[in-house]
Enzyme design. Structure first.
Site, PDB file in Angstrom:
ATOM      1  N   GLU A 106       9.864 -75.969  45.326  1.00  0.00           N
ATOM      2  CA  GLU A 106      11.061 -75.146  45.506  1.00  0.00           C
ATOM      3  C   GLU A 106      12.218 -76.039  45.955  1.00  0.00           C
ATOM      4  OE1 GLU A 106      12.935 -72.932  44.859  1.00  0.00           O
ATOM      5  OE2 GLU A 106      12.575 -71.106  46.007  1.00  0.00           O
ATOM      6  N   ASP A 107      13.434 -75.555  45.714  1.00  0.00           N
ATOM      7  CA  ASP A 107      14.597 -76.353  46.101  1.00  0.00           C
ATOM      8  C   ASP A 107      14.856 -76.325  47.607  1.00  0.00           C
ATOM      9  OD1 ASP A 107      15.389 -73.675  46.091  1.00  0.00           O
ATOM     10  OD2 ASP A 107      17.046 -73.936  44.686  1.00  0.00           O
ATOM     11  N   ASP A 110      15.365 -71.145  53.147  1.00  0.00           N
ATOM     12  CA  ASP A 110      16.459 -70.708  54.003  1.00  0.00           C
ATOM     13  C   ASP A 110      15.889 -69.618  54.925  1.00  0.00           C
ATOM     14  OD1 ASP A 110      19.152 -70.421  54.812  1.00  0.00           O
ATOM     15  OD2 ASP A 110      19.576 -68.957  53.272  1.00  0.00           O
ATOM     16  N   PHE A 159      25.867 -74.566  53.764  1.00  0.00           N
ATOM     17  CA  PHE A 159      25.603 -74.171  52.385  1.00  0.00           C
ATOM     18  C   PHE A 159      25.766 -75.415  51.515  1.00  0.00           C
ATOM     19  CE2 PHE A 159      26.180 -72.420  48.184  1.00  0.00           C
ATOM     20  CZ  PHE A 159      25.136 -71.515  48.156  1.00  0.00           C
ATOM     21  N   ARG A 172      25.139 -77.577  39.871  1.00  0.00           N
ATOM     22  CA  ARG A 172      23.727 -77.974  39.791  1.00  0.00           C
ATOM     23  C   ARG A 172      23.570 -79.410  39.329  1.00  0.00           C
ATOM     24  NH1 ARG A 172      20.486 -73.324  40.290  1.00  0.00           N
ATOM     25  NH2 ARG A 172      21.275 -71.436  39.329  1.00  0.00           N
TER      26      ARG A 172
HETATM   27  P1  5GP Z   1      15.520 -67.721  51.127  1.00  0.00           P
HETATM   28  O1  5GP Z   1      14.784 -66.622  50.421  1.00  0.00           O
HETATM   29  O2  5GP Z   1      14.617 -68.737  51.797  1.00  0.00           O
HETATM   30  O3  5GP Z   1      16.563 -67.177  52.071  1.00  0.00           O
HETATM   31  O4  5GP Z   1      16.398 -68.442  50.079  1.00  0.00           O
HETATM   32  C1  5GP Z   1      15.912 -69.233  49.118  1.00  0.00           C
HETATM   33  C2  5GP Z   1      16.912 -69.347  47.993  1.00  0.00           C
HETATM   34  O5  5GP Z   1      18.267 -69.119  48.414  1.00  0.00           O
HETATM   35  C3  5GP Z   1      16.875 -70.755  47.476  1.00  0.00           C
HETATM   36  O6  5GP Z   1      15.876 -70.910  46.485  1.00  0.00           O
HETATM   37  C4  5GP Z   1      18.282 -70.923  46.944  1.00  0.00           C
HETATM   38  O7  5GP Z   1      18.359 -70.418  45.636  1.00  0.00           O
HETATM   39  C5  5GP Z   1      19.131 -70.056  47.852  1.00  0.00           C
HETATM   40  N1  5GP Z   1      19.758 -70.846  48.932  1.00  0.00           N
HETATM   41  C6  5GP Z   1      19.465 -70.819  50.241  1.00  0.00           C
HETATM   42  N2  5GP Z   1      20.227 -71.686  50.931  1.00  0.00           N
HETATM   43  C7  5GP Z   1      21.014 -72.293  50.018  1.00  0.00           C
HETATM   44  C8  5GP Z   1      22.027 -73.315  50.096  1.00  0.00           C
HETATM   45  O8  5GP Z   1      22.375 -73.882  51.145  1.00  0.00           O
HETATM   46  N3  5GP Z   1      22.616 -73.664  48.922  1.00  0.00           N
HETATM   47  C9  5GP Z   1      22.281 -73.091  47.725  1.00  0.00           C
HETATM   48  N4  5GP Z   1      22.940 -73.528  46.655  1.00  0.00           N
HETATM   49  N5  5GP Z   1      21.343 -72.135  47.608  1.00  0.00           N
HETATM   50  C10 5GP Z   1      20.718 -71.752  48.749  1.00  0.00           C
END
Ligand code: 5GP
Length: 187
Positions: A106-107, A110, A159, A172
């Protein structure tokens, strides 16, 4: 051809957190740990589209274990800089994973909601093992606990964009991880 000179960051980027070279070095370290942990095993490598595509592509070429590649695409409902927590599978795996050693790539983690959902969903398919590798982790933002086995970098609550991460589908393709200027997403 001469080596291109280092370009200044994109004008919407306030700060470069990790350069291409730093990303590559960390990728080597992650792959080394994965190669050690998966000795003698075949990895079912699951990249999460779209954000993890560049990271997954770099990482898998450094893995020297037998590997099958698959992708899932998930989307959080709602758009913008924060995820809402509800997750939808847009593209599922092509093969069953029962009895396989699944590595989810995963990238960024958060709130943890996306990975928590994915993990529960994949565990229900009875893999032999399931591990998670996330390139970035923002622990301060966590709403739900999710075990992340391999983390590229822990970062504060910024962010970030680049290396697969977008804002409104842009950025991206930036080869580094940068902090997006708040005025870009605050309008
Ligand atoms: P979570 O479900 O853990 O809150 O969020 C995961 C997804 O939110 C990540 O796969 C990504 O797509 C997006 N996301 C969360 N933080 C960031 C950030 O700092 N930058 C970007 N571009 N996407 C984020």
């Amino acid at each position: 051809m001469s080596t291109p000179s280092r370009q200044p960051p994109h004008p919407d980027v306030q700060e470069v957190l990790f350069s291409e070279a730093e990303i590559a070095a960390r990728g080597e370290g992650l792959a080394a740990a994965i190669n050690t942990d998966y000795a003698g095993l075949e990895i079912y490598f699951v990249g999460i589209l779209k954000g993890a595509a560049p990271f997954a592509a770099d990482l898998l070429r450094r893995i020297d274990r037998p590997l099958r590649l698959d992708f899932m695409a998930v989307s959080s409902y709602g758009s913008g800089a924060r995820s809402s927590g509800a997750v939808r599978i847009l593209k599922d795996l092509e093969e069953g994973i029962a009895g396989r050693h699944v590595l989810v790539v995963e990238d960024i983690v958060d709130s943890g909601l996306t990975l928590h959902y994915l993990r529960e969903n994949l565990l229900a398919r009875r893999p032999a093992s399931l591990r998670i590798c996330a390139f970035l982790d923002k622990p301060d933002r966590r709403k739900v606990d999710v075990p992340v086995d391999y983390v590229g970098f822990r970062i504060p609550d910024h962010f970030v964009v680049g290396y697969g991460l977008d804002y409104a589908e842009r950025y991206r393709n930036l080869p580094y991880i940068g902090v997006l200027k708040p005025e870009v997403y605050q309008g």
